[in-house]
Design a protein around this motif. Sequence first.
Motif, PDB file in Angstrom:
ATOM      1  N   LEU A 130       0.828  -1.214   0.000  1.00 63.28           N
ATOM      2  CA  LEU A 130       0.000   0.000   0.000  1.00 63.28           C
ATOM      3  C   LEU A 130       0.865   1.267   0.000  1.00 63.28           C
ATOM      4  O   LEU A 130       0.520   2.251  -0.670  1.00 63.28           O
ATOM      5  CB  LEU A 130      -0.935  -0.006   1.206  1.00 63.28           C
ATOM      6  N   ALA A 131       1.948   1.272   0.743  1.00 56.76           N
ATOM      7  CA  ALA A 131       2.815   2.454   0.765  1.00 56.76           C
ATOM      8  C   ALA A 131       3.418   2.705  -0.610  1.00 56.76           C
ATOM      9  O   ALA A 131       3.509   3.853  -1.074  1.00 56.76           O
ATOM     10  CB  ALA A 131       3.916   2.281   1.805  1.00 56.76           C
ATOM     11  N   ASP A 132       3.824   1.633  -1.285  1.00 58.10           N
ATOM     12  CA  ASP A 132       4.400   1.784  -2.623  1.00 58.10           C
ATOM     13  C   ASP A 132       3.361   2.305  -3.610  1.00 58.10           C
ATOM     14  O   ASP A 132       3.648   3.205  -4.407  1.00 58.10           O
ATOM     15  CB  ASP A 132       4.957   0.440  -3.079  1.00 58.10           C
ATOM     16  N   ASN A 133       2.152   1.750  -3.577  1.00 56.70           N
ATOM     17  CA  ASN A 133       1.111   2.204  -4.506  1.00 56.70           C
ATOM     18  C   ASN A 133       0.587   3.592  -4.135  1.00 56.70           C
ATOM     19  O   ASN A 133       0.130   4.326  -4.997  1.00 56.70           O
ATOM     20  CB  ASN A 133      -0.047   1.201  -4.522  1.00 56.70           C
ATOM     21  N   GLY A 134       0.695   3.947  -2.830  1.00 59.17           N
ATOM     22  CA  GLY A 134       0.253   5.261  -2.407  1.00 59.17           C
ATOM     23  C   GLY A 134       1.068   6.389  -3.024  1.00 59.17           C
ATOM     24  O   GLY A 134       0.599   7.519  -3.137  1.00 59.17           O
ATOM     25  N   ARG A 135       2.302   6.092  -3.430  1.00 62.02           N
ATOM     26  CA  ARG A 135       3.135   7.104  -4.084  1.00 62.02           C
ATOM     27  C   ARG A 135       2.584   7.479  -5.467  1.00 62.02           C
ATOM     28  O   ARG A 135       2.933   8.524  -6.000  1.00 62.02           O
ATOM     29  CB  ARG A 135       4.562   6.582  -4.233  1.00 62.02           C
ATOM     30  N   ARG A 136       1.728   6.614  -6.038  1.00 57.39           N
ATOM     31  CA  ARG A 136       1.189   6.866  -7.374  1.00 57.39           C
ATOM     32  C   ARG A 136      -0.327   7.037  -7.381  1.00 57.39           C
ATOM     33  O   ARG A 136      -0.888   7.504  -8.359  1.00 57.39           O
ATOM     34  CB  ARG A 136       1.552   5.692  -8.299  1.00 57.39           C
ATOM     35  N   MET A 137      -0.988   6.633  -6.304  1.00 62.12           N
ATOM     36  CA  MET A 137      -2.448   6.662  -6.255  1.00 62.12           C
ATOM     37  C   MET A 137      -2.939   7.748  -5.313  1.00 62.12           C
ATOM     38  O   MET A 137      -2.293   8.064  -4.312  1.00 62.12           O
ATOM     39  CB  MET A 137      -2.998   5.315  -5.751  1.00 62.12           C
ATOM     40  N   CYS A 138      -4.111   8.285  -5.621  1.00 66.22           N
ATOM     41  CA  CYS A 138      -4.764   9.181  -4.672  1.00 66.22           C
ATOM     42  C   CYS A 138      -5.368   8.337  -3.555  1.00 66.22           C
ATOM     43  O   CYS A 138      -5.550   7.121  -3.711  1.00 66.22           O
ATOM     44  CB  CYS A 138      -5.852  10.003  -5.379  1.00 66.22           C
ATOM     45  N   PRO A 139      -5.687   8.924  -2.402  1.00 70.00           N
ATOM     46  CA  PRO A 139      -6.220   8.144  -1.278  1.00 70.00           C
ATOM     47  C   PRO A 139      -7.472   7.347  -1.633  1.00 70.00           C
ATOM     48  O   PRO A 139      -7.656   6.225  -1.139  1.00 70.00           O
ATOM     49  CB  PRO A 139      -6.511   9.211  -0.216  1.00 70.00           C
ATOM     50  N   ARG A 140      -8.329   7.888  -2.480  1.00 69.93           N
ATOM     51  CA  ARG A 140      -9.558   7.180  -2.845  1.00 69.93           C
ATOM     52  C   ARG A 140      -9.240   5.877  -3.582  1.00 69.93           C
ATOM     53  O   ARG A 140      -9.825   4.825  -3.289  1.00 69.93           O
ATOM     54  CB  ARG A 140     -10.438   8.089  -3.709  1.00 69.93           C
ATOM     55  N   ASP A 141      -8.334   5.947  -4.561  1.00 67.69           N
ATOM     56  CA  ASP A 141      -7.971   4.745  -5.306  1.00 67.69           C
ATOM     57  C   ASP A 141      -7.199   3.764  -4.423  1.00 67.69           C
ATOM     58  O   ASP A 141      -7.334   2.543  -4.560  1.00 67.69           O
ATOM     59  CB  ASP A 141      -7.134   5.116  -6.530  1.00 67.69           C
ATOM     60  N   LEU A 142      -6.379   4.303  -3.526  1.00 73.93           N
ATOM     61  CA  LEU A 142      -5.645   3.436  -2.610  1.00 73.93           C
ATOM     62  C   LEU A 142      -6.612   2.679  -1.698  1.00 73.93           C
ATOM     63  O   LEU A 142      -6.378   1.509  -1.368  1.00 73.93           O
ATOM     64  CB  LEU A 142      -4.660   4.255  -1.774  1.00 73.93           C
ATOM     65  N   ALA A 143      -7.693   3.330  -1.301  1.00 70.51           N
ATOM     66  CA  ALA A 143      -8.695   2.673  -0.453  1.00 70.51           C
ATOM     67  C   ALA A 143      -9.345   1.507  -1.189  1.00 70.51           C
ATOM     68  O   ALA A 143      -9.675   0.479  -0.587  1.00 70.51           O
ATOM     69  CB  ALA A 143      -9.750   3.682  -0.008  1.00 70.51           C
ATOM     70  N   LYS A 144      -9.525   1.637  -2.508  1.00 65.79           N
ATOM     71  CA  LYS A 144     -10.083   0.533  -3.293  1.00 65.79           C
ATOM     72  C   LYS A 144      -9.129  -0.643  -3.318  1.00 65.79           C
ATOM     73  O   LYS A 144      -9.549  -1.802  -3.222  1.00 65.79           O
ATOM     74  CB  LYS A 144     -10.387   1.012  -4.712  1.00 65.79           C
ATOM     75  N   LEU A 145      -7.828  -0.347  -3.444  1.00 65.38           N
ATOM     76  CA  LEU A 145      -6.835  -1.408  -3.420  1.00 65.38           C
ATOM     77  C   LEU A 145      -6.801  -2.072  -2.049  1.00 65.38           C
ATOM     78  O   LEU A 145      -6.696  -3.313  -1.937  1.00 65.38           O
ATOM     79  CB  LEU A 145      -5.456  -0.848  -3.772  1.00 65.38           C
ATOM     80  N   ALA A 146      -6.899  -1.271  -0.993  1.00 63.77           N
ATOM     81  CA  ALA A 146      -6.894  -1.824   0.361  1.00 63.77           C
ATOM     82  C   ALA A 146      -8.099  -2.736   0.571  1.00 63.77           C
ATOM     83  O   ALA A 146      -7.985  -3.798   1.202  1.00 63.77           O
ATOM     84  CB  ALA A 146      -6.892  -0.689   1.385  1.00 63.77           C
ATOM     85  N   GLU A 147      -9.231  -2.340   0.054  1.00 68.69           N
ATOM     86  CA  GLU A 147     -10.420  -3.178   0.178  1.00 68.69           C
ATOM     87  C   GLU A 147     -10.233  -4.488  -0.570  1.00 68.69           C
ATOM     88  O   GLU A 147     -10.649  -5.554  -0.112  1.00 68.69           O
ATOM     89  CB  GLU A 147     -11.648  -2.443  -0.349  1.00 68.69           C
ATOM     90  N   ARG A 148      -9.583  -4.402  -1.735  1.00 66.64           N
ATOM     91  CA  ARG A 148      -9.321  -5.617  -2.508  1.00 66.64           C
ATOM     92  C   ARG A 148      -8.428  -6.575  -1.720  1.00 66.64           C
ATOM     93  O   ARG A 148      -8.660  -7.789  -1.705  1.00 66.64           O
ATOM     94  CB  ARG A 148      -8.635  -5.239  -3.824  1.00 66.64           C
ATOM     95  N   ILE A 149      -7.430  -6.020  -1.058  1.00 68.12           N
ATOM     96  CA  ILE A 149      -6.531  -6.847  -0.242  1.00 68.12           C
ATOM     97  C   ILE A 149      -7.307  -7.509   0.893  1.00 68.12           C
ATOM     98  O   ILE A 149      -7.118  -8.697   1.203  1.00 68.12           O
ATOM     99  CB  ILE A 149      -5.375  -5.998   0.299  1.00 68.12           C
ATOM    100  N   LYS A 150      -8.198  -6.747   1.509  1.00 65.37           N
ATOM    101  CA  LYS A 150      -8.996  -7.307   2.600  1.00 65.37           C
ATOM    102  C   LYS A 150      -9.869  -8.457   2.103  1.00 65.37           C
ATOM    103  O   LYS A 150     -10.016  -9.487   2.779  1.00 65.37           O
ATOM    104  CB  LYS A 150      -9.862  -6.215   3.225  1.00 65.37           C
ATOM    105  N   TYR A 151     -10.445  -8.293   0.917  1.00 68.53           N
ATOM    106  CA  TYR A 151     -11.283  -9.358   0.369  1.00 68.53           C
ATOM    107  C   TYR A 151     -10.472 -10.619   0.090  1.00 68.53           C
ATOM    108  O   TYR A 151     -10.993 -11.737   0.171  1.00 68.53           O
ATOM    109  CB  TYR A 151     -11.971  -8.871  -0.907  1.00 68.53           C
TER     110      TYR A 151
END
Length: 429
Positions: A130-151
Amino acid sequence: MELRDAEIVAEIAEIERVVRIARMRQLQLIAEAGHRGLHVEQGARSPQAWLQGLLNIDFSEAKGRVVVARDVEQQTTSWGEPLGADLPATAAALAAGAIGVEHARVVSRCVRTMPEHARVHQTAEIDAILADNGRRMCPRDLAKLAERIKYLLDQDGAHRDEEAQHEGRELHYATGRDGMLVVKARLDREVGAKFVEALQPLAGPRRETDGEKDPRSAGQRNADGFAAMVDLVLDSDQMPRVGGQRPHLNITIDFDDLKRGLLLGDEGMPGTLQTTEQSITAENVRRIACDCDVLPMVLGGDSLPLDVGTSQRTAPTHIRAALLQRDGVCAFPGCDRPPGTPQAHHVVHWIDGGPTTVENMVMLCAHHHRVVHGQRWGIELHHGRPVFTPPSDVDPSRVPRPGGRALPAGYRETLRNLIPAPRAPEGIA
């Protein structure tokens, strides 16, 4: 000295980086203040409440900063040996100014909501991704990735969350003082996705006309799309029947008032929407009555029914089919509305003696049906094709505009040329 464009862009980015680095320093101080219990000395009930008052920010923002501060602080043992942060990759990205506190809150929330086995064994991996992708993603898109990881890592928990969302579903509607219906809803993600999927194609902006963009706001477009969706539902044969009838809109109005609906200064008494017991102007009833079922009813002096006639459809099925073949969904010039429930409009209203025939009717979408009635566009049929004449306030020259599905020149001849000539029987020269 005036800055060049590139210098302006570079300075904006640099200021953001510096602010983020300063925010990281603030998070470190917030964590240290928590260890020292400064909020107790200040008489606050919690670090969050103390920080809220100190910085004059929302409580949710203060709570988020306190949580992130604990996750990214450089901890030490009781002997003074460094332990590192709970989220070292996020802490490093924050310290470099590559991500903001909003990104860090996404990472922290993701890790904290994971089941225990994932927190123990996979926190470092989640933090790094998440930290690596956060350098390229806005918080909203990062939250979608985080949700995907949780799933992926907590499918049981994700399923419980979805079930909880379903249990928490609600939809309320009430009539406001101004007569408008107010709708408030919370839908689970499955139903929400279906709603958006159905609404979006009906709520898109209309095509530019004479260089003018669609004047409707996003909210108005959504409302119009919802209206079209309701029309589609009410026109469906799959709707459950109530009392043996398909769902329909009941409007009661005096026939003479309906006939006077367009006469200036004599608009007649309003009609009544039986579902909500609200009034509706005779002008709008007249528009709705273009394409409806008419149930004549004779009332006595005490307004009690004395006789009920047979329901008659003003635009029967075979005429609607012919109109759809000629006009498509809407005959109005330049209309590009997506398929919905078209409305059959009488050029000369049946109230005024106009016949319910193809020669006296045109298909209109709900929007242009309202436009034609409200702005009083003139409509005539020339050689079987509708022609629309705008009112003077729309076009002072009132130049007629052809409508319907106009066919290109030579269209039919081209089709005929594609048909092979009949072959002569054998033995005949």
